[in-house]
Scaffold this motif. Structure first.
Motif, PDB file in Angstrom:
ATOM      1  N   UNK A 281      21.634  43.582 -34.045  1.00 32.11           N
ATOM      2  CA  UNK A 281      21.930  43.559 -35.483  1.00 32.11           C
ATOM      3  C   UNK A 281      23.363  44.022 -35.739  1.00 32.11           C
ATOM      4  N   UNK A 282      23.790  45.069 -35.032  1.00 33.09           N
ATOM      5  CA  UNK A 282      25.170  45.537 -35.178  1.00 33.09           C
ATOM      6  C   UNK A 282      26.161  44.461 -34.745  1.00 33.09           C
ATOM      7  N   UNK A 283      25.812  43.704 -33.696  1.00 33.11           N
ATOM      8  CA  UNK A 283      26.691  42.619 -33.246  1.00 33.11           C
ATOM      9  C   UNK A 283      26.799  41.520 -34.297  1.00 33.11           C
ATOM     10  N   UNK A 284      25.697  41.232 -34.983  1.00 26.57           N
ATOM     11  CA  UNK A 284      25.739  40.237 -36.062  1.00 26.57           C
ATOM     12  C   UNK A 284      26.708  40.669 -37.148  1.00 26.57           C
ATOM     13  N   UNK A 285      26.655  41.938 -37.533  1.00 25.00           N
ATOM     14  CA  UNK A 285      27.548  42.423 -38.591  1.00 25.00           C
ATOM     15  C   UNK A 285      28.988  42.511 -38.097  1.00 25.00           C
ATOM     16  N   UNK A 286      29.175  42.832 -36.828  1.00 21.57           N
ATOM     17  CA  UNK A 286      30.533  42.809 -36.290  1.00 21.57           C
ATOM     18  C   UNK A 286      31.117  41.401 -36.310  1.00 21.57           C
ATOM     19  N   UNK A 287      30.303  40.415 -35.907  1.00 23.40           N
ATOM     20  CA  UNK A 287      30.771  39.024 -35.940  1.00 23.40           C
ATOM     21  C   UNK A 287      31.033  38.573 -37.377  1.00 23.40           C
ATOM     22  N   UNK A 288      30.173  38.989 -38.312  1.00 21.59           N
ATOM     23  CA  UNK A 288      30.386  38.629 -39.715  1.00 21.59           C
ATOM     24  C   UNK A 288      31.668  39.207 -40.269  1.00 21.59           C
ATOM     25  N   UNK A 289      31.984  40.452 -39.884  1.00 15.27           N
ATOM     26  CA  UNK A 289      33.228  41.057 -40.344  1.00 15.27           C
ATOM     27  C   UNK A 289      34.440  40.330 -39.784  1.00 15.27           C
ATOM     28  N   UNK A 290      34.373  39.924 -38.509  1.00 16.99           N
ATOM     29  CA  UNK A 290      35.481  39.176 -37.898  1.00 16.99           C
ATOM     30  C   UNK A 290      35.663  37.826 -38.591  1.00 16.99           C
ATOM     31  N   UNK A 291      34.548  37.120 -38.843  1.00 13.68           N
ATOM     32  CA  UNK A 291      34.623  35.820 -39.506  1.00 13.68           C
ATOM     33  C   UNK A 291      35.204  35.963 -40.905  1.00 13.68           C
ATOM     34  N   UNK A 292      34.762  36.995 -41.628  1.00 11.48           N
ATOM     35  CA  UNK A 292      35.275  37.208 -42.987  1.00 11.48           C
ATOM     36  C   UNK A 292      36.766  37.533 -42.987  1.00 11.48           C
ATOM     37  N   UNK A 293      37.189  38.424 -42.084  1.00  4.54           N
ATOM     38  CA  UNK A 293      38.564  38.921 -42.107  1.00  4.54           C
ATOM     39  C   UNK A 293      39.565  37.908 -41.578  1.00  4.54           C
ATOM     40  N   UNK A 294      39.174  37.131 -40.546  1.00  3.74           N
ATOM     41  CA  UNK A 294      40.147  36.269 -39.874  1.00  3.74           C
ATOM     42  C   UNK A 294      39.996  34.787 -40.209  1.00  3.74           C
ATOM     43  N   UNK A 295      38.899  34.404 -40.874  1.00  2.75           N
ATOM     44  CA  UNK A 295      38.724  32.986 -41.177  1.00  2.75           C
ATOM     45  C   UNK A 295      38.435  32.740 -42.660  1.00  2.75           C
ATOM     46  N   UNK A 296      37.338  33.318 -43.172  1.00  2.00           N
ATOM     47  CA  UNK A 296      36.920  32.992 -44.534  1.00  2.00           C
ATOM     48  C   UNK A 296      37.919  33.473 -45.583  1.00  2.00           C
ATOM     49  N   UNK A 297      38.259  34.754 -45.520  1.00  2.00           N
ATOM     50  CA  UNK A 297      39.158  35.286 -46.549  1.00  2.00           C
ATOM     51  C   UNK A 297      40.539  34.643 -46.507  1.00  2.00           C
ATOM     52  N   UNK A 298      41.182  34.500 -45.328  1.00  2.00           N
ATOM     53  CA  UNK A 298      42.490  33.816 -45.339  1.00  2.00           C
ATOM     54  C   UNK A 298      42.409  32.358 -45.786  1.00  2.00           C
ATOM     55  N   UNK A 299      41.321  31.648 -45.409  1.00  2.00           N
ATOM     56  CA  UNK A 299      41.243  30.226 -45.743  1.00  2.00           C
ATOM     57  C   UNK A 299      40.809  29.997 -47.190  1.00  2.00           C
ATOM     58  N   UNK A 300      39.804  30.744 -47.665  1.00  2.00           N
ATOM     59  CA  UNK A 300      39.223  30.483 -48.979  1.00  2.00           C
ATOM     60  C   UNK A 300      39.903  31.267 -50.091  1.00  2.00           C
ATOM     61  N   UNK A 301      40.179  32.530 -49.835  1.00  2.00           N
ATOM     62  CA  UNK A 301      40.867  33.338 -50.842  1.00  2.00           C
ATOM     63  C   UNK A 301      42.376  33.159 -50.724  1.00  2.00           C
ATOM     64  N   UNK A 302      42.852  32.925 -49.505  1.00  2.00           N
ATOM     65  CA  UNK A 302      44.257  32.672 -49.288  1.00  2.00           C
ATOM     66  C   UNK A 302      45.134  33.891 -49.382  1.00  2.00           C
ATOM     67  N   UNK A 303      44.532  35.075 -49.446  1.00  2.00           N
ATOM     68  CA  UNK A 303      45.295  36.323 -49.527  1.00  2.00           C
ATOM     69  C   UNK A 303      46.333  36.261 -50.643  1.00  2.00           C
ATOM     70  N   UNK A 304      45.909  35.653 -51.782  1.00  2.00           N
ATOM     71  CA  UNK A 304      46.828  35.508 -52.901  1.00  2.00           C
ATOM     72  C   UNK A 304      47.169  36.849 -53.542  1.00  2.00           C
ATOM     73  N   UNK A 305      46.261  37.807 -53.412  1.00  2.00           N
ATOM     74  CA  UNK A 305      46.547  39.104 -54.014  1.00  2.00           C
ATOM     75  C   UNK A 305      47.728  39.759 -53.323  1.00  2.00           C
TER      76      UNK A 305
END
Length: 367
Positions: A281-305
């Motif tokens: 379960x901890x590995x799932x959340x670690x992978x989710x954090x990596x996906x969010x930080x390095x793929x989803x947020x840069x691609x979808x949010x674009x770090x516009x802030x």
């Protein structure tokens, strides 16, 4: 005798604006409990305005579109509550049933290890079992009585909370209906010489906030699907409610992810009672954090802030300290607006004589 020094027109204007700012800050501080539901309603209306505009483009009347947008928001909030409550109600009785066997396993590992080092340490499993029995199985009625008594004692406070919960969607509805008129009246209050600069600032802030909100919604949906599916593949029984809650809660940076992680680890600990299940379960959340930080947020949010991670943490702490939990919710959108203002102030400062005096514009040091 020295003649009294007269103020120039610009100095009078500065003093007048300072006096108005102090008076406004004092009024806001005095009326803060009353203004809070109206501020939250304004934020909700701003967030739901694109939905109403989308419906209006498809010939849906504005009054009906505003009602549908508010109803959709209420359904989403109700769904979140219905997701969280089953998780809590299912975990509560499991504490009494599964924590004692877990402590017995811990004893089988801890006691021999302590004896090898000359210590006599053991967990009183029976004492813990009796404590859990008293806390969980024997006092639910008394707990309900205490809650009802506290509601009777603080009836006025409870009525105020319920009144605000009813007031906020109502105010948001009327703001959605009259949004253009309200914006026009607010712009009319801006002094004419300032209107072009203020208009450009508001347009830039609106663009930043719009990109942030749309991207954040996509990130939340993608993470909700990821966590629900990944936890189900691990074998967690509460995969769907915990995964969906985690995905939706990431709207509150760090805090939402932390709450989801704690719920998932607790559920894994009570269900699997093994280190392997908890690590998966901890590995799932670690992978989710990596996906969010390095793929989803840069691609979808674009770090516009454009906020540095340290700036994000500072914004969460600062807004949380000033405005409580509501401040944590609005920390990043408000920081986006403040960042636009800071960039403009920085540009004015760099081009001002305070930063580069005229007599030093072509100093020998620069040559």
């Amino acid at each position: 005798m020295t003649a009294p020094m007269l103020l120039t027109d610009s100095q009078r204007q500065v003093l007048l604006w300072l006096a108005l700012a102090v008076a406004g800050w004092w009024g806001v501080s005095l009326l803060a409990p009353v203004l809070l539901p109206f501020v939250v309603a304004a934020v909700l209306a701003y967030a739901l305005r694109p939905v109403v505009a989308w419906l209006a483009a498809r010939r849906v009347p504005q009054w009906l579109g505003a009602g549908l947008a508010i109803a959709l928001l209420m359904l989403v909030l109700l769904a979140v509550v219905l997701i969280i409550v089953p998780v809590v109600t299912q975990q509560w009785p499991l504490l009494r049933e599964q924590i004692p066997p877990l402590l017995e396993r811990l004893n089988t590992w801890l006691v021999p290890l302590a004896q090898r080092h000359g210590f006599d340490i053991a967990i009183d499993v029976e004492g813990v079992r009796a404590l859990l029995r008293r806390l969980i199985s024997g006092h639910e009625g008394q707990l309900l009585d205490h809650v009802l008594a506290s509601l009777r004692i603080g009836g006025s406070a409870m009525l105020a909370v319920l009144g605000n919960l009813v007031l906020m969607p109502v105010v948001a509805y009327y703001l959605l209906i009259d949004w253009e008129a309200v914006v026009t009246r607010c712009r009319a209050l801006v002094p004419p010489p300032w209107r072009p600069a203020v208009g450009r600032f508001l347009a830039e802030a609106d663009a930043v906030l719009g990109q942030y909100l749309r991207g954040q919604l996509l990130v939340m949906g993608a993470l909700a699907v990821f966590y629900a599916v990944a936890l189900a593949l691990v074998g967690l029984k509460l995969a769907v409610p915990i995964g969906v809650f985690t995905g939706l809660a990431v709207f509150v940076p760090y805090l939402g992810f932390g709450l989801g992680l704690v719920l998932a680890l607790l559920a894994a600990l009570l269900q699997f009672q093994s280190l392997l299940g908890v690590l998966l379960v901890a590995a799932v959340y670690g992978a989710g954090q990596v996906i969010e930080s390095f793929f989803l947020t840069p691609r979808l949010v674009g770090e516009r802030i454009g906020l540095h991670p340290i700036g994000v943490i500072f914004a969460l702490m600062a807004f949380g300290h000033l405005f409580g939990f509501v401040g944590v919710l609005i920390a990043l959108p408000a920081s986006a607006v403040l960042l636009v203002a800071v960039r403009r102030v920085q540009g004015l400062y760099v081009s001002s004589p305070l930063y580069r005096p005229r007599d030093a514009a072509h100093s020998p040091e620069e040559d």
